[in-house]
Design a protein around this motif. Structure first.
Motif, PDB file in Angstrom:
ATOM      1  N   THR A  33       0.836  -1.196   0.000  1.00  0.00           N
ATOM      2  CA  THR A  33       0.000   0.000   0.000  1.00  0.00           C
ATOM      3  C   THR A  33       0.871   1.246   0.000  1.00  0.00           C
ATOM      4  O   THR A  33       1.845   1.342   0.755  1.00  0.00           O
ATOM      5  N   THR A  34       0.500   2.194  -0.845  1.00  0.00           N
ATOM      6  CA  THR A  34       1.266   3.434  -0.956  1.00  0.00           C
ATOM      7  C   THR A  34       0.322   4.569  -1.313  1.00  0.00           C
ATOM      8  O   THR A  34      -0.892   4.368  -1.432  1.00  0.00           O
ATOM      9  N   ASN A  35       0.848   5.755  -1.498  1.00  0.00           N
ATOM     10  CA  ASN A  35       0.073   6.905  -1.965  1.00  0.00           C
ATOM     11  C   ASN A  35       0.998   7.732  -2.844  1.00  0.00           C
ATOM     12  O   ASN A  35       1.677   8.637  -2.380  1.00  0.00           O
ATOM     13  N   LEU A  36       1.030   7.384  -4.122  1.00  0.00           N
ATOM     14  CA  LEU A  36       1.979   7.963  -5.053  1.00  0.00           C
ATOM     15  C   LEU A  36       1.225   8.636  -6.191  1.00  0.00           C
ATOM     16  O   LEU A  36       0.297   8.057  -6.760  1.00  0.00           O
ATOM     17  N   GLU A  37       1.605   9.858  -6.523  1.00  0.00           N
ATOM     18  CA  GLU A  37       0.960  10.539  -7.637  1.00  0.00           C
ATOM     19  C   GLU A  37       1.291   9.817  -8.948  1.00  0.00           C
ATOM     20  O   GLU A  37       2.405   9.346  -9.152  1.00  0.00           O
ATOM     21  N   VAL A  38       0.306   9.745  -9.819  1.00  0.00           N
ATOM     22  CA  VAL A  38       0.479   9.043 -11.083  1.00  0.00           C
ATOM     23  C   VAL A  38       1.643   9.633 -11.880  1.00  0.00           C
ATOM     24  O   VAL A  38       2.391   8.906 -12.551  1.00  0.00           O
ATOM     25  N   GLU A  39       1.826  10.936 -11.782  1.00  0.00           N
ATOM     26  CA  GLU A  39       2.896  11.602 -12.522  1.00  0.00           C
ATOM     27  C   GLU A  39       4.279  11.111 -12.105  1.00  0.00           C
ATOM     28  O   GLU A  39       5.252  11.234 -12.860  1.00  0.00           O
ATOM     29  N   ASN A  40       4.361  10.542 -10.906  1.00  0.00           N
ATOM     30  CA  ASN A  40       5.653  10.096 -10.388  1.00  0.00           C
ATOM     31  C   ASN A  40       5.885   8.595 -10.565  1.00  0.00           C
ATOM     32  O   ASN A  40       6.855   8.045 -10.035  1.00  0.00           O
ATOM     33  N   VAL A  41       5.001   7.921 -11.307  1.00  0.00           N
ATOM     34  CA  VAL A  41       5.112   6.468 -11.437  1.00  0.00           C
ATOM     35  C   VAL A  41       6.374   6.056 -12.182  1.00  0.00           C
ATOM     36  O   VAL A  41       6.863   4.925 -12.024  1.00  0.00           O
ATOM     37  N   SER A  42       6.938   6.959 -12.977  1.00  0.00           N
ATOM     38  CA  SER A  42       8.156   6.626 -13.723  1.00  0.00           C
ATOM     39  C   SER A  42       9.326   6.311 -12.796  1.00  0.00           C
ATOM     40  O   SER A  42      10.269   5.636 -13.200  1.00  0.00           O
ATOM     41  N   CYS A  43       9.241   6.774 -11.548  1.00  0.00           N
ATOM     42  CA  CYS A  43      10.330   6.495 -10.606  1.00  0.00           C
ATOM     43  C   CYS A  43      10.410   5.014 -10.258  1.00  0.00           C
ATOM     44  O   CYS A  43      11.419   4.556  -9.709  1.00  0.00           O
ATOM     45  N   LEU A  44       9.365   4.252 -10.591  1.00  0.00           N
ATOM     46  CA  LEU A  44       9.363   2.817 -10.307  1.00  0.00           C
ATOM     47  C   LEU A  44      10.134   2.019 -11.354  1.00  0.00           C
ATOM     48  O   LEU A  44      10.454   0.853 -11.117  1.00  0.00           O
ATOM     49  N   THR A  45      10.428   2.628 -12.494  1.00  0.00           N
ATOM     50  CA  THR A  45      11.080   1.900 -13.585  1.00  0.00           C
ATOM     51  C   THR A  45      12.409   1.303 -13.147  1.00  0.00           C
ATOM     52  O   THR A  45      12.673   0.112 -13.358  1.00  0.00           O
ATOM     53  N   GLY A  46      13.251   2.119 -12.541  1.00  0.00           N
ATOM     54  CA  GLY A  46      14.553   1.630 -12.094  1.00  0.00           C
ATOM     55  C   GLY A  46      14.425   0.574 -11.022  1.00  0.00           C
ATOM     56  O   GLY A  46      15.188  -0.404 -10.998  1.00  0.00           O
ATOM     57  N   LEU A  47      13.453   0.748 -10.125  1.00  0.00           N
ATOM     58  CA  LEU A  47      13.231  -0.235  -9.058  1.00  0.00           C
ATOM     59  C   LEU A  47      12.882  -1.592  -9.647  1.00  0.00           C
ATOM     60  O   LEU A  47      13.457  -2.618  -9.265  1.00  0.00           O
ATOM     61  N   TYR A  48      11.949  -1.626 -10.594  1.00  0.00           N
ATOM     62  CA  TYR A  48      11.529  -2.896 -11.187  1.00  0.00           C
ATOM     63  C   TYR A  48      12.679  -3.569 -11.941  1.00  0.00           C
ATOM     64  O   TYR A  48      12.838  -4.798 -11.873  1.00  0.00           O
ATOM     65  N   LYS A  49      13.462  -2.785 -12.651  1.00  0.00           N
ATOM     66  CA  LYS A  49      14.579  -3.369 -13.386  1.00  0.00           C
ATOM     67  C   LYS A  49      15.608  -3.961 -12.436  1.00  0.00           C
ATOM     68  O   LYS A  49      16.166  -5.036 -12.695  1.00  0.00           O
ATOM     69  N   ALA A  50      15.874  -3.273 -11.335  1.00  0.00           N
ATOM     70  CA  ALA A  50      16.840  -3.773 -10.358  1.00  0.00           C
ATOM     71  C   ALA A  50      16.331  -5.046  -9.684  1.00  0.00           C
ATOM     72  O   ALA A  50      17.093  -6.006  -9.476  1.00  0.00           O
ATOM     73  N   LEU A  51      15.044  -5.080  -9.373  1.00  0.00           N
ATOM     74  CA  LEU A  51      14.481  -6.268  -8.732  1.00  0.00           C
ATOM     75  C   LEU A  51      14.422  -7.443  -9.699  1.00  0.00           C
ATOM     76  O   LEU A  51      14.609  -8.598  -9.294  1.00  0.00           O
ATOM     77  N   GLU A  52      14.169  -7.158 -10.972  1.00  0.00           N
ATOM     78  CA  GLU A  52      14.186  -8.230 -11.976  1.00  0.00           C
ATOM     79  C   GLU A  52      15.565  -8.879 -12.026  1.00  0.00           C
ATOM     80  O   GLU A  52      15.693 -10.117 -12.053  1.00  0.00           O
ATOM     81  N   LYS A  53      16.588  -8.073 -12.032  1.00  0.00           N
ATOM     82  CA  LYS A  53      17.948  -8.593 -12.112  1.00  0.00           C
ATOM     83  C   LYS A  53      18.300  -9.421 -10.881  1.00  0.00           C
ATOM     84  O   LYS A  53      18.993 -10.433 -10.966  1.00  0.00           O
ATOM     85  N   ARG A  54      17.766  -9.018  -9.732  1.00  0.00           N
ATOM     86  CA  ARG A  54      18.116  -9.679  -8.479  1.00  0.00           C
ATOM     87  C   ARG A  54      17.281 -10.928  -8.199  1.00  0.00           C
ATOM     88  O   ARG A  54      17.769 -11.890  -7.620  1.00  0.00           O
ATOM     89  N   PHE A  55      15.995 -10.911  -8.638  1.00  0.00           N
ATOM     90  CA  PHE A  55      15.094 -11.975  -8.187  1.00  0.00           C
ATOM     91  C   PHE A  55      14.557 -12.884  -9.299  1.00  0.00           C
ATOM     92  O   PHE A  55      13.889 -13.871  -9.003  1.00  0.00           O
ATOM     93  N   SER A  56      14.819 -12.578 -10.551  1.00  0.00           N
ATOM     94  CA  SER A  56      14.454 -13.525 -11.603  1.00  0.00           C
ATOM     95  C   SER A  56      15.433 -14.688 -11.615  1.00  0.00           C
ATOM     96  O   SER A  56      16.616 -14.517 -11.303  1.00  0.00           O
TER      97      SER A  56
END
Length: 203
Positions: free
Chosen positions: A139-162
């Protein structure tokens, strides 16, 4: 008095943030213009795969027919990001059901991620099981305009946990993301969906 099911609590959580789109993938039948509960029951009886948006929509969904490519919620229709969603799936061909070994591996990877994020002070997630993969929801409260900040997080987690067998899905970060409605039947992959809201999974 009966205890509310885990699936009902999940749906109530989504609704607590605002409007939710119920999407039933069938492509031909009409959506019941009635309460959400009756629509869910109709979809289940009719053999449809049922999903919901995981973030609140700016206006009530207006689907007149069950056509995923028309009148559905788009990223621009989302009010804010209420849920950061992580998804682990087996490395299978699209539509192929996962076997028990793959499901256990997906759950294992999701628990590893939850432990990693707990160490990073993320707190505890909601665990979900789609029938063929494992989900984590924060659960979070993030403005839609700031969703691009998740891109790096997802890529880093993919590399670590796939792994060679289990994929960390990097495309599920979009605001209008839909997820299977827990407690309904997963006909796409041939397994029944379920959900838990604790530190473990249902069998």
């Amino acid at each position: 008095m009966t205890t509310k099911t885990q699936e009902s609590r999940h749906l109530e959580r989504l609704l607590s943030f605002g409007n939710v789109e119920l999407r039933c993938i069938d492509k031909i039948g009409p959506l019941v213009k009635n309460s959400m509960r009756k629509s869910i029951m109709f979809a289940e009886r009719s053999g449809m795969d049922t999903y919901t948006t995981i973030n609140p929509t700016a206006k009530q969904a207006t689907n007149g027919k069950i056509q995923p490519f028309k009148k559905t919620t788009k990223d621009r229709d989302i009010e804010f990001i209420s849920t950061i969603f992580f998804d682990f799936d087996p490395e299978n061909e699209t539509g192929s059901p996962a076997d028990d070994h793959q499901i256990n591996l997906a759950k294992c990877q999701s628990e590893k991620l939850a432990e990693f994020l707990r160490d990073e002070k993320w707190g505890d997630p909601l665990f979900g099981f789609s029938g063929n993969g494992a989900h984590l929801m924060y659960t979070t409260n993030l403005e839609v305009e700031n969703v691009s900040c998740l891109t790096g997080l997802y890529k880093a987690l993919e590399k670590r946990f796939s792994t060679d067998e289990i994929i960390f899905d990097v495309v599920v970060r979009n605001p209008a993301r839909i997820a299977r409605l827990y407690g309904t039947t997963n006909r796409k992959g041939g397994r029944r969906a379920s959900c838990v809201f604790s530190d473990g999974f249902t069998p």
